[in-house]
Design a protein around this motif. Structure first.
Motif, PDB file in Angstrom:
ATOM      1  N   HIS A 160      12.521  16.118 -91.180  1.00  0.00           N
ATOM      2  CA  HIS A 160      11.152  15.877 -91.634  1.00  0.00           C
ATOM      3  C   HIS A 160      11.151  15.626 -93.130  1.00  0.00           C
ATOM      4  N   ARG A 176      14.770  21.161-102.589  1.00  0.00           N
ATOM      5  CA  ARG A 176      13.974  20.888-101.401  1.00  0.00           C
ATOM      6  C   ARG A 176      12.640  20.222-101.672  1.00  0.00           C
ATOM      7  N   ARG A 233      12.408  20.403 -96.676  1.00  0.00           N
ATOM      8  CA  ARG A 233      12.936  21.693 -96.278  1.00  0.00           C
ATOM      9  C   ARG A 233      13.381  21.664 -94.822  1.00  0.00           C
ATOM     10  N   LEU A 234      12.578  20.996 -94.001  1.00  0.00           N
ATOM     11  CA  LEU A 234      12.882  20.980 -92.575  1.00  0.00           C
ATOM     12  C   LEU A 234      13.846  19.849 -92.265  1.00  0.00           C
TER      13      LEU A 234
END
Lengths: 668, 183
Positions: A337, A297, A333-334
């Protein structure tokens, strides 16, 4: 007339309908069956580097091979190939390089980085080109040029552009390379590079080189300038990959050299100018380590660097030590995004000894702390919104905030459009706060007392600011053609102006009157223009590249300004209004190639008038064997006895001469 | 009159602009090589059976490795996004060292990495890894599938012997679409 309009309108509508009638591009290729996939026409990736294609900014990349084929031995000469970069020779070791206007010997609105290390000196805010590496050893993998503000990522001073020079990894430079060459202007150069492996996962290279450039001619007198340049450099790079997710790079370089310059310096004792031929030494080193670590990530980078240089031109000797630490993290991670953030710290200390320019105190320490964050938000299949800002703290103007917003729209696989709004600042330099420069001899008074102007920095000097609006697109109308267009509208505030104050008398060494001129921020206004870069692969062995750039200045001094150039502020420009270049790459059978480069720069109307000029370079190369190459370069074939740039301050500019030189590369 | 002239120029410019866009749109069915290859790689996983021991644990991901600079990585991530392989998630990684190659189920070897192919295949042994290349001679030298270009389209060739050695079962449909190469 009416018919003409109607016809055009119909054409317009028909084309719009046709546009719709064509198959909508499929977003997700995996929804197609394998048989359908086999029927798809593809574009080769090399023609459309994804990285550049998807960037919401005006980016242009030149490769190491482009540099070698053009025979560019220095970074500024290589930058001539980039549409929208203005490069002008000052003398054999100095160039004026700028993007989107405001060129000068120290063009202070352009940030230049080599492997992420800034080579922009905080003293003048500019680049000492005479201290930068020659390129003939093929160390450079590519040069990326971003036109427009890059401040949200790179920080203050990336006002009008960023030049990012990326060198090859040690893994890519294995084996031994010997390069030698020489000729008329590029008098003699040579170097050796040795690359090898340190264990299973580490690679190294070490190199040493020598470069000598002959003195150039001056335009008025047709005499030689005193500007020959010679430099020795040596360096190393180690790339270690301890695991698949980790890598470490350690690199360093040391150099020493000599350069010359002819200066027209004010002489108080004789009450006039004096021509001084100055030969000065320059030396320096840097050491940089970076560690990259990535997991599912995040991607993390830690970078540490120390940098030292010293130089001793007659006007001021300068020593500087810089220490820089930087931490960057990219987080994915998102969903949707892609976040990049980082912190950095710079410590820089100088020691100076001034003569024709003096700063007080002689030695000073500056520190800059910066933080930035940027988020690429995937809006939908086609759109990406980039929001980001940098916040910096410096010793002169405290906090500076430099945000930007960019939107990328992938209209279809062959069309990308983007738009951006950004703010950037250029911090005051040490010079602009405290310097005193004995600038010009201005004639005599009626009583016969000589007049001299002296430029002073001022404590109230503020950051120069820009708010830039940009719009651009990249198009791939067919396999063979690509097109890159960008337009800008930049609004500047607080640009540097020069404000004269009341004259005073000095008596030593002989009586003379000083007209003090203070640096101030009373120049405002805007510039606008556009740039075009096209690439046409005519057939498999011939390609043509065309670049065009246009800029218009609309600057005005504030009403209370007393700047002597106030009257001309609207018509002055030290960047050509039009410039273009045309490059032809031709691959011939049995390892030969032949290239031609034609450049045009419009006239400059500034302190001096520099007429428009053309420049033609030719190069011819032959790869005799896998490990043996010959190159022959003919440069400046249309030479006119004219300078390319105005006299910066005291420097007497040289005229680039017609040159021919050869280069031999041998690998084993 | 001047007003009309300027209007015409405006319209003319708009038309030129649209034509440029149109020229782009009319080639709307073109994709970059890496995008197409990434989609192929995803499809291959559906036409090939891996032995059970290729997965170390029950929910172990299906690992696609890329050897080389990784220009295909982002296209590959998009291709397998929100997809699973026999209820296993996909994992994509860039392979730096030869020994990591064994940890993959599908290994894509970029053109630039051909000089190290021999070492790479040696490190793999007969592990159940589907090796996919994009260079001439890839399957002849022991790779399983190789992409090649034919009239601007991506095609592939398969070496069934190499697949058998690696305990990979290739469906007859995939074989029928490929050019078969025997060592």
């Amino acid at each position: 007339m009416r018919l003409f309009v109607v016809t055009l309108s119909i054409l317009w509508l028909v084309s719009l309908c046709l546009c719709k009638a064509y198959a909508e591009p499929v977003g997700d290729l995996t929804t197609l069956s394998i048989e359908e996939l086999m029927q798809l026409q593809v574009i080769t990736a090399s023609k459309k580097p994804q990285a550049v294609w998807d960037v919401p900014a005006a980016v242009y990349v030149i490769s190491g091979e482009d540099i070698q084929r053009a025979g560019a031995n220095s970074i500024p000469e290589a930058l001539r190939l980039v549409p929208g970069v203005h490069v002008a020779t000052i003398d054999a070791s100095k160039w004026a390089v700028a993007v989107r206007g405001f060129n000068g010997r120290y063009s202070n609105k352009l940030l230049v980085l080599i492997d992420g290390r800034s080579v922009y000196t905080p003293f003048f805010s500019g680049v000492y080109w005479d201290a930068q590496p020659p390129l003939f050893l093929n160390e450079v993998e590519r040069i990326e040029v971003v036109r427009g503000p890059g401040a949200a990522l790179w920080g203050a001073n990336a006002v009008n552009g960023v030049i990012n020079i990326i060198t090859r990894s040690a893994k890519d430079t294995q084996g031994t390379l010997v390069v030698t060459g020489g000729g008329l202007e590029e008098r003699a150069f040579g170097g050796v590079r040795v690359g090898g492996q340190l264990g299973a996962n580490a690679y190294y290279r070490i190199y040493t080189l020598y470069y000598q450039r002959d003195r150039l001619k001056q335009d008025e007198a047709d005499t030689f300038n005193y500007d020959d340049w010679r430099v020795r450099r040596g360096g190393f790079r180690v790339d270690w990959y301890p695991s698949s997710t980790e890598s470490l790079t350690l690199q360093g370089e040391a150099y020493s050299g000599r350069a010359g310059q002819r200066l027209r310096l004010p002489a108080f004792d004789i009450g006039n100018y004096r021509l001084v031929d100055d030969r000065y030494t320059l030396s320096g080193y840097y050491l940089m380590g970076s560690w990259r670590y990535q997991n599912n990530r995040t991607e993390n980078t830690l970078n540490l660097q120390i940098d030292h240089y010293s130089r001793s031109p007659i006007e001021i000797t300068e020593n500087r030590d810089t220490l820089r630490a930087e931490w960057r993290q990219r987080i994915r991670r998102l969903p949707k995004h892609d976040i990049l953030w980082g912190v950095e710290y710079t410590y820089t200390r100088d020691r100076t000894q001034g003569r024709y320019m003096r700063v007080s105190p002689d030695s000073k320490t500056d520190q800059i702390i910066g933080f930035f964050v940027q988020d690429d938000i995937q809006l939908n299949e086609q759109g990406i919104l980039t929001l980001g800002s940098k916040v910096e703290h410096n010793s002169y103007t405290a906090w500076e905030i430099q945000p930007n917003m960019r939107l990328l729209w992938k209209y279809n696989p062959n069309t990308v459009l983007w738009a951006a709004v950004s703010r950037a600042v250029r911090m005051p330099t040490r010079a602009e706060r405290t310097i005193a420069i004995d600038a010009y001899y201005e004639g005599t008074t009626q009583e016969g007392i000589p007049l001299f102007s002296r430029i002073y920095g001022s404590n109230g000097f503020q950051s120069e600011q820009v708010v830039a609006y940009e719009l651009g697109g990249r198009f791939h109308p067919s396999h063979e053609v690509s097109l890159d267009l960008s337009a800008f509208y930049n609004i500047y505030r607080n640009l540097r102006s020069f404000e004269p104050a009341n004259p005073f008398l000095e008596t030593s060494p002989a009586p003379h009157i000083i007209i003090p001129v203070y640096m101030s921020n009373k120049l405002h206004g805007h510039t606008y223009g556009f740039e075009l870069a096209t690439n046409w692969q005519v057939n498999s062995s011939w390609s043509l590249k065309f670049g065009y750039a246009n800029i218009t200045y609309r600057l005005k001094h504030a009403p209370d300004s007393r700047d002597p150039f106030k009257l001309h502020s609207d018509s002055t420009s030290n960047t050509p209004r039009h410039q273009w270049n045309l490059v032809s790459h031709l691959k011939l059978p049995s390892g030969w190639y032949a290239d031609a480069y034609l450049f045009f720069a419009d006239r400059l109307v500034g302190m001096d008038f520099i007429p428009a000029y053309y420049r033609l370079d030719l190069s011819l190369g032959w790869r005799a064997k896998q490990n043996l190459e010959f190159h022959l370069y003919l440069q400046n074939l249309l030479r006119r006895k004219k300078r390319e740039f105005e006299h910066p301050l005291w420097e007497r500019d040289s005229v680039p001469e017609r040159t021919v030189y050869g280069r031999l590369l041998w690998r084993y | 009159m001047a007003l009309l002239a300027s209007k015409i120029i405006m319209i003319y410019l708009c038309t030129a602009w649209i034509l440029i866009l149109l020229a782009g749109a009319s080639h709307g069915e073109e994709y970059t090589e890496v995008e197409v290859k990434a989609a192929f790689l995803y499809h291959f996983t559906n036409y090939i059976a891996w032995p059970e021991e290729a997965f170390s644990y029950r929910s172990a991901p299906f690992v696609i490795g890329v050897v080389g600079k990784g220009s295909i990585l982002s296209a590959l991530r998009r291709a397998v996004q929100d997809k699973t392989w026999n209820s296993r998630p996909f994992a994509i990684k860039q392979v730096e060292h030869n020994r990591e190659a064994r940890e993959c189920h599908l290994l894509f070897v970029e053109r630039s990495e051909m000089p190290r192919l021999a070492q790479l295949l040696e490190a793999l042994g007969n592990a159940p890894v589907l090796t996919v290349g994009e260079s001439e001679g890839f399957v002849q030298r022991g790779g399983v599938i190789n992409f090649y270009m034919h009239q601007g389209r991506v095609r592939f060739e398969i070496n069934p012997d190499a697949a058998r050695r690696r305990q990979l079962t290739i469906s007859s449909k995939l074989l029928s679409l490929a050019r078969i190469v025997r060592q």
